[in-house]
Design an enzyme around this catalytic site. Sequence first.
Site, PDB file in Angstrom:
ATOM      1  N   LYS A   1     -19.979  27.558  51.603  1.00 21.71           N
ATOM      2  CA  LYS A   1     -19.652  26.097  50.711  1.00 21.71           C
ATOM      3  C   LYS A   1     -17.957  26.262  50.579  1.00 21.71           C
ATOM      4  CE  LYS A   1     -23.800  25.991  47.864  1.00 21.71           C
ATOM      5  NZ  LYS A   1     -24.306  24.537  48.534  1.00 21.71           N
TER       6      LYS A   1
ATOM      7  N   GLU B   1     -31.005  27.287  52.075  1.00 23.09           N
ATOM      8  CA  GLU B   1     -31.578  28.626  51.695  1.00 23.09           C
ATOM      9  C   GLU B   1     -32.718  28.647  50.742  1.00 23.09           C
ATOM     10  OE1 GLU B   1     -29.069  27.623  50.110  1.00 23.09           O
ATOM     11  OE2 GLU B   1     -29.889  28.104  48.010  1.00 23.09           O
TER      12      GLU B   1
ATOM     13  N   ARG C   1     -35.122  26.194  50.387  1.00 29.00           N
ATOM     14  CA  ARG C   1     -36.388  26.097  51.043  1.00 29.00           C
ATOM     15  C   ARG C   1     -36.930  27.210  51.763  1.00 29.00           C
ATOM     16  NH1 ARG C   1     -33.588  21.424  54.566  1.00 29.00           N
ATOM     17  NH2 ARG C   1     -32.201  21.405  52.402  1.00 29.00           N
TER      18      ARG C   1
HETATM   19  N1  BES Z   1     -28.306  24.751  46.036  1.00 29.71           N
HETATM   20  C1  BES Z   1     -27.735  23.835  47.040  1.00 29.71           C
HETATM   21  C2  BES Z   1     -28.112  22.281  46.432  1.00 29.71           C
HETATM   22  C3  BES Z   1     -27.152  21.768  45.267  1.00 29.71           C
HETATM   23  C4  BES Z   1     -25.892  21.322  45.658  1.00 29.71           C
HETATM   24  C5  BES Z   1     -27.496  21.985  44.031  1.00 29.71           C
HETATM   25  C6  BES Z   1     -25.307  20.819  44.692  1.00 29.71           C
HETATM   26  C7  BES Z   1     -26.636  21.513  43.045  1.00 29.71           C
HETATM   27  C8  BES Z   1     -25.400  20.989  43.274  1.00 29.71           C
HETATM   28  C9  BES Z   1     -28.688  24.149  48.194  1.00 29.71           C
HETATM   29  O1  BES Z   1     -28.820  25.389  48.420  1.00 29.71           O
HETATM   30  C10 BES Z   1     -27.717  23.270  49.384  1.00 29.71           C
HETATM   31  O2  BES Z   1     -26.802  24.165  49.685  1.00 29.71           O
HETATM   32  N2  BES Z   1     -28.387  22.465  49.984  1.00 29.71           N
HETATM   33  C11 BES Z   1     -27.597  21.725  51.066  1.00 29.71           C
HETATM   34  C12 BES Z   1     -28.477  21.583  52.003  1.00 29.71           C
HETATM   35  C13 BES Z   1     -27.881  21.079  53.336  1.00 29.71           C
HETATM   36  C14 BES Z   1     -27.087  22.424  53.871  1.00 29.71           C
HETATM   37  C15 BES Z   1     -28.863  20.564  54.583  1.00 29.71           C
HETATM   38  C16 BES Z   1     -26.906  20.601  50.520  1.00 29.71           C
HETATM   39  O3  BES Z   1     -27.351  19.999  49.611  1.00 29.71           O
HETATM   40  O4  BES Z   1     -25.806  20.210  50.670  1.00 29.71           O
HETATM   41 ZN    ZN Z   2     -29.052  26.534  46.823  1.00 25.37          ZN
HETATM   42 MN    MN Z   3     -27.334  26.347  49.421  1.00 21.21          MN
END
Ligand code: BES
Ligand code: ZN
Ligand code: MN
Length: 491
Positions: free
Chosen positions: A268, A340, A342
Amino acid sequence: MRVSFVSDRPDSGGVVVLPVFERLETFGGARNTVDALGDRFTQAARAANFTGRKGQGFDIYAPEGLQAARLCFAGCGDPDRFDVEIFAANATKSLLETRDPTLMFHLGGFGQSADSCARAAVGARLAAYRFDTHKTQLESEKRIAIKTIKIACDEPGKAQASYDNFHGPVCDGQIFARDLVNEPPNILFPKAYAERIKTLSSPGLTVEVLGEEKMTYLGMNALLGVGVGSERESQLVVMKWEGGKKDDRPVALIGKGVTFDTGGISLKPGANMWDMKGDMGGSAAVVGAMHALSARKAKANVIGIVGLVENMPDGKAQIPGDIVTSMSGQTIEVQNTDAEGRLVLADALHYAQAEYEPQAMINLATLTGAIIISLGHEYAGVFCNDDNLAKQIELASETSTEKSWRLPLAPEYDKLLDSPNADMKNIGGHAAGSITAAQFLQRFVKDTPWAHIDVAGTAMKNKRHDPRETTFGTGYGVRLLNHWIADNYER
Ligand code: BES
Ligand code: ZN
Ligand code: MN
């Protein structure tokens, strides 16, 4: 914080909050206090330009002939539109600097039910919640001094019972969940989190912890793959509450507990990455709910399962393109290591069904950033394979005041997960990100009625306007899950 319910007598020590409705209408103990003040009240109200409109207020300190240290008159507008929980939360919020240990609310004489009066105490407690355990320089004046909440009301015995047997334990669970979300990732990592869950062992609640060895034996490679880049051992914690009839099938609550989500090798960006300490908010709701259920001795059989992992980049970490075999036997091409949650839930959901054959199951997860694009920080997203269960969740959402909104599942979205190399891939592409995440989970659900609640926007918030929400971690989900079980599975 001690909470007690007393009969609505006019006078009491401490800081006393008195609701005043439009045209200076007061009831019960508040009415008696106003009568005791005589002209003093009308004069002070006039001097403060106070008409009882919502949001107005004025105080009288050390009133002559009364025990109270301070009387706080709070404008409440139309009595028919009075929300007692928000009222108590707002009043508490405005009184946090008080040094008096006792805060009392006059809620008698205008038809507030015992249940409503118990909720007032909850509003006050939530508004007084702080997370300051790691602040060493906090001046004592900044620490909240309120120790006792007193609610003066028409049916104190009934209100006390409603609080002790339901709202109080649920509020304890919500506060426990808030603490978990607020804790930093170096303190709340998977093993430490599992230890904290063990401290909940109230009589009748059993806690079982599965480490990596056991999970390897079970074939939980989807979950384990997320943790392989971490120095910290992954854990699966199973909480069991057996308050129902012996042969009632349980309901299952399942939570995503990523104690920190760096994204892994699909790293990230740095800005706001610290918020990902809250990526265990779904699991915190499950743990808080299990605490509430056991503390209030819910008459239902409930299994709580949380998958606890830390998602890190490392030489040993999972690589985009890796194919893992989940416990269900289905293979997954991990195209993005940041999708991750899921993967963790895939094995947790399968395990719940294989081990416990639940009559229904709900999982909560801070699963997608996309749900924040869809619904912001107000409503959680609900995905459900069963209209009856969806209806139950809608009702539980209303009674608990934890808002949620149903979004669709459909085969067209499911197709987006097909992979040329494995049974599926873990991302669906740019479109409908929250739905494809839910479709992924559904591939691990057989015929059990199931709902997934995406709480990425509601479990953690950097900006808040509800007076009951005071920190990053909101504890969202504890109340919703409790009402769902209380209204549908207890008997
Ligand atoms: N934990 C994140 C989702 C999230 C993002 C929660 C911002 C709270 C605030 C999750 O694990 C994630 O990174 N999801 C990705 C999925 C994508 C890679 C398909 C996302 O939402 O960008
Ligand atoms: Zn996450
Ligand atoms: Mn994530």
